[in-house]
Design an enzyme around this catalytic site. Structure first.
Site, PDB file in Angstrom:
ATOM      1  N   LEU A 207       0.916  -1.087  -0.069  1.00  0.00           N
ATOM      2  CA  LEU A 207      -0.013  -0.074  -0.156  1.00  0.00           C
ATOM      3  C   LEU A 207       0.974   1.162   0.121  1.00  0.00           C
ATOM      4  CD1 LEU A 207      -2.776  -1.033   2.795  1.00  0.00           C
ATOM      5  CD2 LEU A 207      -3.110  -1.017   0.092  1.00  0.00           C
ATOM      6  N   HIS A 208       0.494   2.107  -1.097  1.00  0.00           N
ATOM      7  CA  HIS A 208       1.589   3.175  -0.911  1.00  0.00           C
ATOM      8  C   HIS A 208       0.567   4.553  -1.462  1.00  0.00           C
ATOM      9  CE1 HIS A 208       1.500   2.095  -5.349  1.00  0.00           C
ATOM     10  NE2 HIS A 208       1.842   3.330  -5.421  1.00  0.00           N
ATOM     11  N   ARG A 209      -0.611   4.458  -1.989  1.00  0.00           N
ATOM     12  CA  ARG A 209      -1.038   5.518  -2.656  1.00  0.00           C
ATOM     13  C   ARG A 209      -1.682   6.448  -1.398  1.00  0.00           C
ATOM     14  NH1 ARG A 209      -1.390   5.175  -7.709  1.00  0.00           N
ATOM     15  NH2 ARG A 209      -1.366   3.123  -8.754  1.00  0.00           N
TER      16      ARG A 209
END
Length: 365
Positions: A207-209
Site C-alpha cells: 500500500l502506498h497511494r
C-alpha cells in the site's frame, strides 16, 4: 540517438527489455543507439540501484539527480536539467515509459525543443483524476507522437482522444517481458526463514497511494480489516518510505502484518509467486499477479489496467474494510478465480517495440 528516460522504480522494469533488445541488435549490426537518462526522481539506492544490478540495466549515461521535493519541484527540476542536456546534445527521439513525473516532464521538454516523443504503456486510464499518475498519463499522451500500448482497451482510449491508428502500436507489456525473463532467477528474501514463511501460507501486502496511507484513521481501519481477515497467516508488508511515516505516526500495531524494507525485484517477485494472495493498491503488481496466477485484491475504486480484472486474477475491492473481510473470507472458503493471460503478454514486447523504432527512425545512428 534515442533518449530512454527512467526516474522511478516502475520504469526500470519497463525499459530493461527494450535496452536488452537494442543491445542484441547492436551486436548484430543494428544501427539504433540510445542514451539512458536517469532523472533521479527515486534517489534511495533501495528504490533504484538494486534494480539496475538485478535486471542487467547498464548504468545511466546521464543522471539528472533531481532528488526529493514536491511534485511541482521535481517536475521543474527535471524539465530544467533535461532541457540543458537536450540543448547541449540533442537526440532523435525521447522514449518515456509509464506514468511517473519523470515521463511527463521529459516529454514536455522534448516536444518544446522539437524532439519527437514515443510513449510506452500509452493509453491506460483509471478515470480517477485524484491520482497524480492519471494526470501524468493524460498530459504525456496529449503531446506524444507515437504510442506503444499494452491492450486493445488502451488503443480505444487513445482513439477517443483523436489519435490516429497509424500512430498506435499494440505491442504488449514490457513489465511482463522482465518478469518472464527473470522467473527462474527469483530468490528468497533474507527474512523468509525468520518469519516462518511457507509457499501458499502467507500474504503479500503493498500500500502506498496517498488516498490509502496518508489518512491515519482510514489506514488503520484497512490494516485492521486485513489483520483480522488473514486468519492467523503472516502478511509481508514491504513499506514504501511515504507509508513508513504514517505507520510511525499511528504507532503501528496489527497482528500478523510484518513490516519489511522495500524489496529488490527478484526478492519481491519471489514473495508474490509463492503467496496465497496479494493485497495491493499498485497497478503494476496486478499485472504480475495476473501472469503468475496469484489471487490479487486491489484496494482502490478503479484501475487503469482492466484486463487484470476481465482476464486476470485481480478484483477491485474499493477501500471499505467490510469488503476486504468479505473477499478474504471468500478466498479461504471458496478459492479464487483462475484467470488467464492477456493478449501479447508473452515476453516479446521489447522485440516488437525495437522493430517499430527501426521503422520510425530509418536514419538514426
Amino acid at each position: 540517438m534515442i533518449d530512454i528516460i527512467v526516474g522511478a522504480r516502475p520504469n526500470f522494469m519497463k525499459v530493461a527489455p527494450i535496452i536488452s533488445e537494442l543491445e542484441k541488435r547492436k551486436a548484430g549490426g543494428g544501427r539504433l543507439r540510445y542514451r539512458l537518462v536517469h532523472t533521479g526522481q527515486h534517489y534511495d539506492a533501495r528504490m533504484s540501484d538494486d534494480f539496475f544490478e538485478q535486471l542487467g540495466i547498464p548504468h545511466p549515461d546521464v543522471n539528472l539527480e533531481v532528488g526529493s521535493g514536491t511534485q511541482a519541484e521535481q517536475t521543474g527540476a527535471i524539465m530544467t536539467r533535461y532541457e540543458r542536456l537536450v540543448m547541449e546534445k540533442p537526440g532523435s527521439l525521447c522514449l518515456v515509459v509509464g506514468d511517473v513525473t519523470s515521463s511527463m516532464a521529459c516529454a514536455i521538454t522534448a516536444q518544446k525543443l522539437g524532439v519527437p516523443v514515443a510513449h510506452v504503456e500509452a493509453g491506460i486510464r483509471s478515470g480517477d483524476w485524484g491520482m497524480p499518475e492519471e494526470i501524468n498519463r493524460i498530459v504525456t499522451d496529449a503531446i506524444s507522437d507515437w504510442f506503444f500500448t499494452t491492450s486493445a482497451t488502451a488503443n480505444e482510449n487513445l482513439i477517443k482522444t483523436g489519435v490516429s491508428e497509424d500512430r498506435m502500436f499494440f505491442v504488449g507489456n514490457t513489465m511482463i517481458d522482465t518478469l518472464l525473463a527473470n522467473m527462474e532467477r527469483l530468490r528468497r528474501p533474507r527474512f523468509w526463514d525468520r518469519l516462518g514463511l511457507q509457499p501458499g501460507g502467507y500474504f503479500v501486502l503493498t500500500l502506498h497511494r496517498p488516498s490509502n496511507v496518508d489518512q491515519g484513521r482510514q489506514f488503520a481501519q484497512l490494516l485492521r480489516a486485513i489483520s483480522e481477515g488473514i486468519r492467523g497467516l503472516p502478511a509481508v508488508f514491504p513499506v514504501h518510505p511515504r507509508t513508513r511515516k504514517t505507520l510511525d505516526a499511528l504507532g503501528f500495531d496489527a497482528p500478523g502484518i510484518h513490516l519489511v524494507d522495500p524489496q529488490p525485484y527478484l526478492e519481491f517477485n519471489y514473495l508474490v509467486r509463492h503467496a496465497k494472495a496479494v493485497i495491493t493498491d499498485s497497478g503494476g503488481v496486478t499485472e504480475e499477479t495476473t501472469v503468475m496466477g496469484i489471487p490479487c485484491m486491489t484496494l482502490r475504486d478503479s484501475t487503469e489496467r482492466p484486463e487484470t480484472v476481465t482476464t486476470g486474477t485481480n478484483e477491485i475491492l474499493g477501500v471499505d474494510p467490510n469488503a476486504i473481510r468479505a473477499a478474504l473470507d471468500r478466498l479461504f472458503s471458496h478459492g479464487w478465480k483462475k484467470g488467464g493471460i492477456p493478449e501479447k503478454w508473452d515476453g516479446r514486447t521489447g522485440e516488437r517495440i525495437v522493430a517499430v523504432l527501426e521503422s520510425l527512425l530509418p536514419n538514426d545512428a
